[in-house]
Design a protein around this motif. Sequence first.
Motif, PDB file in Angstrom:
ATOM      1  N   LEU A 553      38.879 106.566  53.329  1.00  0.00           N
ATOM      2  CA  LEU A 553      39.120 107.369  51.988  1.00  0.00           C
ATOM      3  C   LEU A 553      39.929 106.496  50.435  1.00  0.00           C
ATOM      4  O   LEU A 553      39.713 105.420  50.079  1.00  0.00           O
ATOM      5  CB  LEU A 553      39.315 108.533  51.609  1.00  0.00           C
ATOM      6  CG  LEU A 553      39.350 108.991  50.230  1.00  0.00           C
ATOM      7  CD1 LEU A 553      37.627 108.924  49.655  1.00  0.00           C
ATOM      8  CD2 LEU A 553      39.703 110.313  50.868  1.00  0.00           C
ATOM      9  N   MET A 554      41.169 106.227  51.596  1.00  0.00           N
ATOM     10  CA  MET A 554      42.282 105.274  50.954  1.00  0.00           C
ATOM     11  C   MET A 554      41.658 103.606  51.040  1.00  0.00           C
ATOM     12  O   MET A 554      41.995 103.315  50.112  1.00  0.00           O
ATOM     13  CB  MET A 554      43.510 105.099  51.410  1.00  0.00           C
ATOM     14  CG  MET A 554      44.233 106.557  51.283  1.00  0.00           C
ATOM     15  SD  MET A 554      44.170 107.426  49.444  1.00  0.00           S
ATOM     16  CE  MET A 554      42.924 108.719  50.392  1.00  0.00           C
ATOM     17  N   GLY A 555      41.509 103.244  51.867  1.00  0.00           N
ATOM     18  CA  GLY A 555      40.754 101.950  51.960  1.00  0.00           C
ATOM     19  C   GLY A 555      39.451 101.460  51.403  1.00  0.00           C
ATOM     20  O   GLY A 555      39.425 100.733  50.153  1.00  0.00           O
ATOM     21  N   ILE A 556      38.886 102.966  50.763  1.00  0.00           N
ATOM     22  CA  ILE A 556      37.489 102.282  49.899  1.00  0.00           C
ATOM     23  C   ILE A 556      38.157 103.025  48.269  1.00  0.00           C
ATOM     24  O   ILE A 556      37.512 101.793  47.535  1.00  0.00           O
ATOM     25  CB  ILE A 556      36.867 103.577  50.117  1.00  0.00           C
ATOM     26  CG1 ILE A 556      35.907 103.615  51.595  1.00  0.00           C
ATOM     27  CG2 ILE A 556      35.766 103.824  48.450  1.00  0.00           C
ATOM     28  CD1 ILE A 556      35.378 104.948  51.957  1.00  0.00           C
ATOM     29  N   MET A 557      39.317 103.941  48.198  1.00  0.00           N
ATOM     30  CA  MET A 557      39.714 103.142  46.916  1.00  0.00           C
ATOM     31  C   MET A 557      40.667 101.825  46.539  1.00  0.00           C
ATOM     32  O   MET A 557      40.251 101.779  44.675  1.00  0.00           O
ATOM     33  CB  MET A 557      41.053 104.754  46.828  1.00  0.00           C
ATOM     34  CG  MET A 557      40.179 105.908  46.536  1.00  0.00           C
ATOM     35  SD  MET A 557      39.423 106.371  45.658  1.00  0.00           S
ATOM     36  CE  MET A 557      37.710 106.604  46.148  1.00  0.00           C
ATOM     37  N   VAL A 558      41.154 101.228  47.589  1.00  0.00           N
ATOM     38  CA  VAL A 558      42.012 100.006  46.639  1.00  0.00           C
ATOM     39  C   VAL A 558      40.722  98.858  46.954  1.00  0.00           C
ATOM     40  O   VAL A 558      40.441  98.507  45.676  1.00  0.00           O
ATOM     41  CB  VAL A 558      42.702  99.448  48.293  1.00  0.00           C
ATOM     42  CG1 VAL A 558      42.971  97.976  48.310  1.00  0.00           C
ATOM     43  CG2 VAL A 558      43.787 100.629  48.625  1.00  0.00           C
ATOM     44  N   THR A 559      39.794  98.819  47.603  1.00  0.00           N
ATOM     45  CA  THR A 559      38.841  97.988  47.795  1.00  0.00           C
ATOM     46  C   THR A 559      37.640  98.227  46.139  1.00  0.00           C
ATOM     47  O   THR A 559      36.693  97.663  45.675  1.00  0.00           O
ATOM     48  CB  THR A 559      37.784  97.790  48.698  1.00  0.00           C
ATOM     49  OG1 THR A 559      37.399  99.444  49.005  1.00  0.00           O
ATOM     50  CG2 THR A 559      39.029  97.355  50.010  1.00  0.00           C
ATOM     51  N   ARG A 560      37.182  99.573  46.094  1.00  0.00           N
ATOM     52  CA  ARG A 560      36.008  99.832  45.183  1.00  0.00           C
ATOM     53  C   ARG A 560      37.187 100.727  44.097  1.00  0.00           C
ATOM     54  O   ARG A 560      35.829 100.839  42.921  1.00  0.00           O
ATOM     55  CB  ARG A 560      35.533 100.915  46.287  1.00  0.00           C
ATOM     56  CG  ARG A 560      34.312 100.036  46.602  1.00  0.00           C
ATOM     57  CD  ARG A 560      33.151 100.984  47.355  1.00  0.00           C
ATOM     58  NE  ARG A 560      31.984 101.273  46.753  1.00  0.00           N
ATOM     59  CZ  ARG A 560      31.328 100.301  45.718  1.00  0.00           C
ATOM     60  NH1 ARG A 560      31.605  99.667  46.923  1.00  0.00           N
ATOM     61  NH2 ARG A 560      29.948 101.264  45.482  1.00  0.00           N
ATOM     62  N   TYR A 561      37.681 100.645  43.517  1.00  0.00           N
ATOM     63  CA  TYR A 561      38.486 102.101  42.817  1.00  0.00           C
ATOM     64  C   TYR A 561      39.378 101.755  42.278  1.00  0.00           C
ATOM     65  O   TYR A 561      41.219 102.706  42.467  1.00  0.00           O
ATOM     66  CB  TYR A 561      37.868 103.685  42.976  1.00  0.00           C
ATOM     67  CG  TYR A 561      36.536 104.262  42.618  1.00  0.00           C
ATOM     68  CD1 TYR A 561      36.086 104.040  41.873  1.00  0.00           C
ATOM     69  CD2 TYR A 561      36.335 104.205  44.245  1.00  0.00           C
ATOM     70  CE1 TYR A 561      34.602 105.115  42.116  1.00  0.00           C
ATOM     71  CE2 TYR A 561      35.368 105.012  44.356  1.00  0.00           C
ATOM     72  CZ  TYR A 561      34.494 105.243  43.259  1.00  0.00           C
ATOM     73  OH  TYR A 561      33.597 105.413  43.071  1.00  0.00           O
ATOM     74  N   PRO A 562      40.343 100.444  42.698  1.00  0.00           N
ATOM     75  CA  PRO A 562      41.837  99.819  42.338  1.00  0.00           C
ATOM     76  C   PRO A 562      42.122 100.278  40.720  1.00  0.00           C
ATOM     77  O   PRO A 562      43.113 100.338  40.881  1.00  0.00           O
ATOM     78  CB  PRO A 562      41.760  98.076  42.725  1.00  0.00           C
ATOM     79  CG  PRO A 562      40.102  97.520  42.544  1.00  0.00           C
ATOM     80  CD  PRO A 562      39.153  98.941  42.365  1.00  0.00           C
ATOM     81  N   GLU A 563      41.304 100.339  39.508  1.00  0.00           N
ATOM     82  CA  GLU A 563      42.307 100.627  38.964  1.00  0.00           C
ATOM     83  C   GLU A 563      43.015 101.791  38.642  1.00  0.00           C
ATOM     84  O   GLU A 563      43.116 102.229  37.692  1.00  0.00           O
ATOM     85  CB  GLU A 563      40.699 100.159  37.149  1.00  0.00           C
ATOM     86  CG  GLU A 563      40.158 100.908  37.758  1.00  0.00           C
ATOM     87  CD  GLU A 563      38.956 101.156  38.797  1.00  0.00           C
ATOM     88  OE1 GLU A 563      37.337 101.699  38.723  1.00  0.00           O
ATOM     89  OE2 GLU A 563      38.505 100.507  39.589  1.00  0.00           O
ATOM     90  N   LEU A 564      42.567 102.562  39.841  1.00  0.00           N
ATOM     91  CA  LEU A 564      42.579 104.138  39.183  1.00  0.00           C
ATOM     92  C   LEU A 564      43.788 104.114  39.970  1.00  0.00           C
ATOM     93  O   LEU A 564      44.410 105.908  40.026  1.00  0.00           O
ATOM     94  CB  LEU A 564      41.357 105.387  39.687  1.00  0.00           C
ATOM     95  CG  LEU A 564      40.184 105.050  39.079  1.00  0.00           C
ATOM     96  CD1 LEU A 564      39.504 106.420  40.114  1.00  0.00           C
ATOM     97  CD2 LEU A 564      40.199 105.424  38.037  1.00  0.00           C
ATOM     98  N   PHE A 565      44.825 103.307  40.624  1.00  0.00           N
ATOM     99  CA  PHE A 565      45.710 104.122  41.468  1.00  0.00           C
ATOM    100  C   PHE A 565      47.343 102.854  40.932  1.00  0.00           C
ATOM    101  O   PHE A 565      46.563 102.157  40.701  1.00  0.00           O
ATOM    102  CB  PHE A 565      45.149 103.889  42.477  1.00  0.00           C
ATOM    103  CG  PHE A 565      44.786 104.943  43.368  1.00  0.00           C
ATOM    104  CD1 PHE A 565      44.915 106.215  42.961  1.00  0.00           C
ATOM    105  CD2 PHE A 565      43.071 104.617  43.017  1.00  0.00           C
ATOM    106  CE1 PHE A 565      44.522 107.239  43.418  1.00  0.00           C
ATOM    107  CE2 PHE A 565      42.036 106.053  43.561  1.00  0.00           C
ATOM    108  CZ  PHE A 565      42.947 106.612  43.320  1.00  0.00           C
TER     109      PHE A 565
END
Length: 693
Positions: A553-565
């Motif tokens: 899930l964290m890998g997906i957040m980095v590559t697909r939702y980076p602007e959120l974190f």
Amino acid sequence: MAGESGVDAGNLDPEHDPYLWLEEVTGDRAMQWVRAQNDRTCTELTATAEFTSLQADLLEVLDTDARIPYVRRRGTYLYNFWRDGDHVRGIWRRTTLESYRTETPVWDVLIDLDALADREGENWVWKGANVLRPGYELALVTLSRGGADAAVVREFDLRTREFIGVDRGGFALPEAKSDVGWIDSDTIYVGTDFGPGSLTDSGYPRVIRCWSRGTDLAEAPTVFECKPEDVAASGWFDPTPGFERSFVERAVDFYNAQRWLLTDDGDRVRIDTPEDAEISVRKQWLLVFTRSPWTVAGTEHPPGTLLAADFEEYLAGARDLTVVFAPDEHTSLETYAWTADHLVLVTLHDVQTGLRIVNPGTWTTRPFEGLPRAATIEITGTDPDRSNELFLSASGFTQPSTLLRGCIDADDLAEQPQPIKRAPAFFDAADLDVTQNFATSADGTAVPYFVVRRAGAPAGPTLLYGYGGFEISLTPSYSGINGRAWLARGGTYVVANIRGGGEYGPAWHTQVLRAGRHKVHEDFAAVARDLVARGVTTPEQLGAQGGSNGGLLMGIMVTRYPELFGAIVCQVPLLDMYRYPQLPAGASWIAEYGDPSDPDEWAFIREYSPYQNARADRTYPPILITTSTRDDRVHPGHARKMAARLQEQGHPTWYHENIEGGHGGAADNSQQAFKSALAYEFLWRHLSGGADN
């Protein structure tokens, strides 16, 4: 929207992986890379007085004698495995209930793992003990080198406090992912690595044998075997007096299994229940917990229903089922446990726990009275062989754990649950508020999450934790580590109850399997956005953390939702979803994620697989990736390759690999304190303005 675009030609061709050499777990080149990465990370993150102080604080939490020594009853004794500063690897010990009730119980140490490891020159990590019922005089002890899932099995005599060597007829197995269980004092069921063809493609036992003391394991008769493409085979014996039975199971995949009763003459009788249902047999009763709709005798039972039947009548063809628990939109069955005469249900209502007592036969239920309110209640032990005793643990985000003991009479509560142990408070929670909010996911689903923060605090550093898989629920619980390392510093802590878990029953999980996986990611992103919309934090101050499936899930957040974190910690992760079935244990998770060798399934997996989706032309938040060399469940190659690729692309990436520790990432309290301090220090630096992002 940025962060949600699909795969394009700029992404990695999975057939031409430049970092395959990092999958060589102990290869010289790979380990040289690991040590260089560890040196860099430790130099940048741990060489400060702040880190040293934090690590010491966390080790104090882990080592303190004030922790509750949770116990399991085995006959007249209560057993506990304990680690502290004087027992780094741990001790297996026991005491009586009378002594346990006192402030300083008198413990009888059975196995000192530190002494054993020193004597044998091995870094033994405790994996558990299977104690023979009903005499409780012998145990099959499982020990791992460095924390791996693969472990050795040895027989231990609780009367003499000695291992029974092979030369004395003791049961012993070399290192493997074995499955063992007692039949009687001279016989066990065993599944292990018997040689070529004896393991499944997932690396688990395919063949179950019945092994008698003093005989050659190679000559032990086979009682059951499954197919190589299955997840595993298993066999077990129920020694309940008057209901002694043997069972075998074929785990077709992670969620589907076929089970049989073994008769005395060696025949198998199929227990004809849905393959995706969970079942248990206790005395004369069969319990069936549905994971998908099941129609029986014209009645459809929804997922998450617990049904009961007379076991012998059911085998004979009768289908008289009684509904013990039925879910609703807000309430699900989390788990259940037997005492000698009762069934105890643990339910979740919007992720808040409740307990009910069930009378078998009539199947009437009543609330379990006398329990702490606004707390998560867990059943930590029962005594189904001998009594209606049960141990319960109650805790919350700001409530240290309390251990309660109660007994259930045939008609009423003979003894209201009484606190017998209380854990200390490891941080000041006086002005902390706990609230539950709901975010709206992309498909309109309301996704609950808990927020723990100082009352009236402005937007600030916030850590969002998630898992989202394998029907594992995240419920409120006390963590001295999180409290000291994050909340006490003024941080806000958030737990997201995203789909993939079991917070609302099986359907909360099954709807995100395979092609539905994107809903997990959308839920987590929705919670992140909701936190910002409510003024809890800002994208620059919002961090995320997850491990294993949560690491994916964290890998997906980095590559697909980076602007959120603003920063992410990714622990013992799956990340290369093209090769995951080819790495240890990976094949067993195809039912969860899908099969990348199938072009139709790879089409949806490739949309999110972090390793293939890392892009040089995107801006990613700083990320710390951690794993363990000895993790033989999720291969360390996932973490290694992702870190190497992100660094090659110029993204701010830190990496640390514990040379031992298994899937938990740590083999002892000192390693656990270091691992936790590393993660929290990294997050605090990047989210509180202490680092140049």
